[in-house]
Enzyme design. Structure first.
Site: not given
Ligand code: CAA
Length: 247
Positions: A141, A154
């Site tokens: 990925s 992951y």
């Molecule tokens: N970088 C740094 N910090 C981040 C961030 C990032 N990209 N995204 C979020 N944060 C921080 C937020 O600012 C927040 O900080 P504070 O608590 O200080 O405010 C904290 O992390 C929590 O963020 P969320 O509100 O997003 O937390 P959550 O618990 O609601 O969700 C999560 C967490 C489920 C991991 C969500 O952020 C998410 O879904 N992220 C995407 C992950 C991703 O890209 N997954 C890919 C899946 S598909 C796949 O994997 C296929 C492939 O091969 C590509």
């Protein structure tokens, strides 16, 4: 030349389906491996038949369990002959920020996305080497290459997929067996559609092409890697991600 057999794990997911279809179009016998708890197998087979793909052999097993892998490979061989092409595609996500990630979420992703490569490849690599021809295609990925917040499990597993592929490629380089990794970006599959809407929007905004990949675009790359003309490519990581920045 006798018809080759391709074995695809996670075959009934978005990416797996596209890979199975690409191989069927290329004229291979296709073995579709799926998790025993997946309860839409009959529906999937109906959909495939409606799309003109009628000959998939299905085998059920959990890729994180080596005994299941041995059983699936044996069933596949008796139904479709020796496995010439293996695609380690099965994968899961258990996304969570590391501070909140539980050990079970770490273990599940490492077992299904990385240990599965040991479990499945063990069933086929020596036999491929003995026959002097084989293709092992491992689905990594973009997040294994660049890392992704919320995916320490992951990203670690998918980076491991790349290391595994490079190492085994060297071991099999003189045996006619190639081992490569494909590192797709975000593909329009259920796995990606499960990302929270606002998060997914910001991901798509960050992709230079401003769109998700189509599963068949990844299928086409598998098709190439499985071909005879890809015989000189081994140990490679093929990035296909709409230009998503690696920094
Ligand atoms: N970088 C740094 N910090 C981040 C961030 C990032 N990209 N995204 C979020 N944060 C921080 C937020 O600012 C927040 O900080 P504070 O608590 O200080 O405010 C904290 O992390 C929590 O963020 P969320 O509100 O997003 O937390 P959550 O618990 O609601 O969700 C999560 C967490 C489920 C991991 C969500 O952020 C998410 O879904 N992220 C995407 C992950 C991703 O890209 N997954 C890919 C899946 S598909 C796949 O994997 C296929 C492939 O091969 C590509």
């Amino acid at each position: 030349m006798t018809q080759r057999t391709a074995f695809v794990t996670g075959a009934m997911g978005g990416l797996g389906t596209a890979i199975c279809q690409a191989f069927a179009k290329d004229g291979y016998k296709v073995v579709a491996a799926y998790h025993p708890e997946y309860d839409n197998k009959d529906e999937w087979l109906k959909e495939m038949a409606a799309a003109g793909f009628k000959d998939f052999v299905c085998v059920a097993g959990d890729v994180s369990n080596i005994d299941d892998c041995a059983k699936m490979a044996a069933e596949a061989e008796s139904a479709a002959g020796p496995i010439d092409i293996l695609v380690n595609n099965a994968g899961i996500t258990r996304d969570r920020m590391f501070a909140k990630m539980e050990k079970g979420q770490w273990d599940a992703v490492i077992a299904t996305n990385l240990s599965s490569l040991f479990n499945m490849t063990k069933q086929v690599s020596a036999k491929m080497a003995e026959r002097g021809w084989g293709r092992i295609i491992n689905i990594s990925s973009v997040n294994g290459v660049k890392g992704q917040a919320g995916q320490t499990n992951y990203s670690a597993a998918k980076a491991g997929v790349i290391g595994f592929s490079k190492a085994l490629a060297q071991e099999l380089a003189t045996k006619g067996v190639t081992v490569n990794a494909i590192a797709p970006g975000y593909v329009a599959t259920k796995m990606v559609m499960a990302i929270r809407e606002d998060v997914l929007k910001s991901i798509v905004d960050s992709i230079p092409m401003k769109r998700l990949a189509k599963p068949e675009e990844i299928g086409a790359l598998c098709s190439y890697l499985a071909s005879d003309l890809a015989g000189y490519m081994t140990g490679a990581t093929l990035n296909i991600n709409g230009g998503l920045n690696f920094q």
